[in-house]
Design a protein around this motif. Structure first.
Motif, mmCIF file in Angstrom:
data_model
loop_
_atom_site.group_PDB
_atom_site.id
_atom_site.type_symbol
_atom_site.label_atom_id
_atom_site.label_comp_id
_atom_site.label_asym_id
_atom_site.label_seq_id
_atom_site.Cartn_x
_atom_site.Cartn_y
_atom_site.Cartn_z
ATOM 1 N N PHE A 13 -11.232 -6.945 -6.001
ATOM 2 C CA PHE A 13 -11.293 -5.915 -7.054
ATOM 3 C C PHE A 13 -10.629 -4.481 -6.636
ATOM 4 O O PHE A 13 -9.918 -3.957 -7.240
ATOM 5 N N ASP A 14 -10.987 -4.332 -5.287
ATOM 6 C CA ASP A 14 -10.337 -2.864 -4.911
ATOM 7 C C ASP A 14 -8.930 -2.988 -4.754
ATOM 8 O O ASP A 14 -8.288 -2.029 -5.185
ATOM 9 N N LEU A 15 -8.417 -3.860 -3.938
ATOM 10 C CA LEU A 15 -6.929 -3.881 -3.742
ATOM 11 C C LEU A 15 -6.091 -4.362 -5.069
ATOM 12 O O LEU A 15 -4.819 -4.002 -5.540
ATOM 13 N N HIS A 16 -6.734 -5.141 -6.088
ATOM 14 C CA HIS A 16 -5.956 -5.583 -7.222
ATOM 15 C C HIS A 16 -5.646 -4.328 -8.316
ATOM 16 O O HIS A 16 -4.517 -4.105 -8.608
ATOM 17 N N ARG A 42 -5.676 -1.121 -6.807
ATOM 18 C CA ARG A 42 -5.126 -0.171 -6.008
ATOM 19 C C ARG A 42 -3.726 -0.418 -6.125
ATOM 20 O O ARG A 42 -2.869 0.301 -6.405
ATOM 21 N N PHE A 43 -3.362 -1.948 -6.073
ATOM 22 C CA PHE A 43 -1.885 -2.306 -6.200
ATOM 23 C C PHE A 43 -1.343 -1.957 -7.597
ATOM 24 O O PHE A 43 -0.254 -1.673 -7.468
ATOM 25 N N GLU A 44 -1.999 -2.201 -8.435
ATOM 26 C CA GLU A 44 -1.609 -1.725 -9.979
ATOM 27 C C GLU A 44 -1.266 -0.305 -10.027
ATOM 28 O O GLU A 44 -0.164 0.151 -10.460
ATOM 29 N N GLU A 45 -2.271 0.646 -9.648
ATOM 30 C CA GLU A 45 -2.144 2.139 -9.555
ATOM 31 C C GLU A 45 -0.804 2.305 -8.776
ATOM 32 O O GLU A 45 0.068 3.295 -9.125
ATOM 33 N N MET A 46 -0.557 1.631 -7.616
ATOM 34 C CA MET A 46 0.544 1.945 -6.780
ATOM 35 C C MET A 46 1.914 1.362 -7.715
ATOM 36 O O MET A 46 2.918 2.130 -7.433
ATOM 37 N N PHE A 61 1.646 -8.569 -4.918
ATOM 38 C CA PHE A 61 0.477 -8.492 -4.486
ATOM 39 C C PHE A 61 -0.874 -8.484 -5.346
ATOM 40 O O PHE A 61 -1.807 -8.943 -5.138
ATOM 41 N N HIS A 62 -0.408 -7.704 -6.503
ATOM 42 C CA HIS A 62 -1.504 -7.392 -7.405
ATOM 43 C C HIS A 62 -1.721 -8.600 -8.233
ATOM 44 O O HIS A 62 -2.940 -9.004 -8.157
ATOM 45 N N TRP A 63 -0.922 -9.525 -8.360
ATOM 46 C CA TRP A 63 -1.008 -10.810 -8.869
ATOM 47 C C TRP A 63 -1.750 -11.833 -8.004
ATOM 48 O O TRP A 63 -2.616 -12.711 -8.594
ATOM 49 N N ASN A 64 -1.407 -11.657 -6.805
ATOM 50 C CA ASN A 64 -1.835 -12.721 -5.753
ATOM 51 C C ASN A 64 -2.979 -12.631 -4.807
ATOM 52 O O ASN A 64 -3.183 -13.272 -3.866
ATOM 53 N N THR A 68 -2.625 -12.591 3.568
ATOM 54 C CA THR A 68 -4.127 -12.168 3.348
ATOM 55 C C THR A 68 -3.901 -10.774 2.998
ATOM 56 O O THR A 68 -2.798 -9.894 3.006
ATOM 57 N N ASP A 69 -4.966 -10.464 2.618
ATOM 58 C CA ASP A 69 -5.224 -8.775 2.108
ATOM 59 C C ASP A 69 -4.565 -7.877 3.347
ATOM 60 O O ASP A 69 -4.007 -7.162 3.058
ATOM 61 N N GLU A 70 -5.102 -8.100 4.318
ATOM 62 C CA GLU A 70 -4.932 -7.354 5.546
ATOM 63 C C GLU A 70 -3.424 -7.525 5.701
ATOM 64 O O GLU A 70 -2.611 -6.171 5.996
ATOM 65 N N GLU A 71 -2.783 -8.595 5.642
ATOM 66 C CA GLU A 71 -1.208 -8.354 5.802
ATOM 67 C C GLU A 71 -0.395 -7.609 4.563
ATOM 68 O O GLU A 71 0.565 -7.191 5.018
ATOM 69 N N MET A 72 -0.962 -8.050 3.569
ATOM 70 C CA MET A 72 -0.403 -7.318 2.309
ATOM 71 C C MET A 72 -0.520 -5.699 2.627
ATOM 72 O O MET A 72 0.658 -5.122 2.405
ATOM 73 N N VAL A 73 -1.887 -5.233 3.106
ATOM 74 C CA VAL A 73 -1.749 -3.634 3.253
ATOM 75 C C VAL A 73 -0.746 -3.314 4.486
ATOM 76 O O VAL A 73 -0.051 -2.297 4.317
#
Length: 166
Positions: free
Chosen positions: A45-48, A50-54, A35-38, A97-102
């Motif tokens: 920016f926010d999710l990229h 956040r996913f890295e932190e996670m 998810f971070h990569w894609n 999508t971002d929503e599907e990833m979350v």
């Protein structure tokens, strides 16, 4: 020498559940990297970030769980094929999508929280304080992370529960 003062027969179910958690964490870790990569779109920016932190947090937990298993004098599952076969968390498409990833991550967190509960039950029976301490911290952190992801997925126009507990 039993330096842990834990009954080996009672700790075996703990180790079994820890190995299940290890498989779940590995698949979850790779999904977070996926998810971070894609991630695309306005929330990139926010999710990229956040996913890295996670995934960095999950990487640390993977090592801690494996080392806990070794501390309990057993071997952690360590083959990628076993992780994919055993884990209840499944791989995801990079084309979400971002929503599907979350939503997918929130679902994974639910699975992991259930597994953490199983470990707590087994560790309590075994009087395995080290595992209890580690898993308790994981539960607290994962519940907070899940709350934040869930809050992100809500509209600001959605009603909050206005009932106050006295």
């Amino acid at each position: 020498m039993n330096y842990l003062n834990i009954d080996n027969q009672k700790v075996l179910p703990v180790v079994s559940e820890l190995n299940m958690l290890l498989t779940d964490f590995h698949v979850h870790y790779q999904k977070l990297r996926n998810f971070h990569w894609n991630i695309l779109g306005k929330n990139f920016f926010d999710l990229h970030n956040r996913f890295e932190e996670m995934y960095n947090d999950t990487r640390v937990k993977i090592d801690e769980v494996a080392e806990r298993i070794v501390t309990l004098k057993y071997h952690p599952i360590s083959k990628l094929s076993d992780y994919i076969e055993v884990s209840r968390i499944k791989e995801s498409s990079p084309l979400l999508t971002d929503e599907e990833m979350v939503a997918d991550i929130i679902n994974d967190n639910k699975i992991i929280l259930e597994q953490l509960g199983k470990i707590i039950e087994r560790a309590t029976k075994a009087k395995d304080e080290g595992t209890l301490d580690l898993m308790g911290a994981y539960i607290r952190e994962l519940e907070k992370s899940t709350w934040m992801l869930n809050a992100w997925s809500k509209s600001t126009k959605e009603e909050l529960n206005t009932d106050f507990v006295k």
